[in-house]
Design a protein around this motif. Structure first.
Motif, short mmCIF file in Angstrom:
data_model
loop_
_atom_site.label_atom_id
_atom_site.label_comp_id
_atom_site.label_asym_id
_atom_site.label_seq_id
_atom_site.Cartn_x
_atom_site.Cartn_y
_atom_site.Cartn_z
N TYR A 6 -5.99 -9.07 5.25
CA TYR A 6 -4.93 -8.65 4.33
C TYR A 6 -4.39 -9.83 3.53
O TYR A 6 -4.24 -9.74 2.31
N SER A 7 -4.09 -10.92 4.22
CA SER A 7 -3.49 -12.07 3.53
C SER A 7 -4.47 -12.76 2.59
O SER A 7 -4.06 -13.36 1.60
N GLN A 9 -6.83 -11.16 0.99
CA GLN A 9 -7.32 -10.11 0.09
C GLN A 9 -8.80 -9.80 0.34
O GLN A 9 -9.59 -9.64 -0.59
N ASP A 71 3.44 -4.74 4.03
CA ASP A 71 2.41 -5.53 4.72
C ASP A 71 2.08 -4.92 6.07
O ASP A 71 0.91 -4.79 6.46
N HIS A 74 -0.21 -1.68 6.10
CA HIS A 74 -1.63 -1.94 5.84
C HIS A 74 -2.28 -2.62 7.04
O HIS A 74 -3.43 -2.31 7.39
N ILE A 75 -1.57 -3.54 7.66
CA ILE A 75 -2.13 -4.26 8.82
C ILE A 75 -2.30 -3.32 10.01
O ILE A 75 -3.30 -3.39 10.74
#
Length: 208
Positions: A6-7, A9, A71, A74-75
């Motif tokens: 996630y971080s 991308q 955030d 999504h995680i």
């Protein structure tokens, strides 16, 4: 891995998402940030995988609480991909997130009690009334064990299946029973022999 993807991308499954100096970093609580700083102070240049492996289990519930709502949703979708309702819309509701975190904290506390050799069948340990019967305690522990397997299944069905068919699961079912606890109460030093035990003519009673 979910935090890294996630971080970054989607560019990496092992990125320093915890580093507040890196673009795309994820918010952590002050307690969590302190734990990470202590790890990096002891081992400068440690890889992201090394940092994650050094974190305590207790880090993760706190980390999830501190994440920004977007955030976190999504995680959680990526982390609990096999949860029956694992969608961004589901994890956008605080009630659903709180229920999940409460389950993780329960697992953490039970794990700590077992690791410290504490008597996990005591009613107060399981947040039951002081007059709870032996049956209540055993059934509560059995339910907690089911919750652990279910939570594993939300993350990795293969790991949950392995746990269900492993020796530890068979041993747990053998030990987490009224008969096994009564056997221990009757003869603590020989209960570990796991020999067949029959209840005495007079019941020991339901109370612990």
């Amino acid at each position: 891995m979910a935090a890294s993807r996630y971080s970054s991308q989607g560019r990496s499954v092992s990125s320093p998402w915890y580093d507040q100096q890196v673009a795309g970093c994820l918010k952590t609580t002050s307690k969590g940030a302190k734990q990470i700083d202590e790890i990096l102070e002891k081992s400068p240049g440690l890889s992201p995988d090394g940092v994650i492996a050094s974190l305590s289990f207790g880090f993760w519930p706190s980390f999830l609480r501190g994440l920004a709502k977007k955030d976190r949703a999504h995680i959680l979708v990526a982390t609990f991909a096999y949860h029956p309702h694992s969608k961004v819309s589901h994890w956008s509701y605080q009630e659903n997130v709180s229920k999940l975190i409460d389950t993780l904290v329960m697992i953490q506390n039970l794990r700590n009690a077992v690791a410290h050799l504490e008597p996990i069948w005591k009613p107060h340990r399981l947040k039951l009334r002081s007059t709870a019967s032996l049956r209540d305690v055993v059934q509560t522990l059995q339910h907690r064990h089911e919750q652990i397997i279910e939570t594993m299944n939300w993350c990795c069905p293969a790991s949950a299946l392995a746990a269900q068919h492993g020796y530890a699961n068979r041993a747990f079912k053998h030990l987490c029973s009224e008969r096994a606890v009564e056997a221990f109460m009757q003869s603590p030093f020989h209960a570990g022999d796991l020999v067949q035990w029959d209840r005495p003519a007079r019941a020991l009673g339901d109370q612990l």
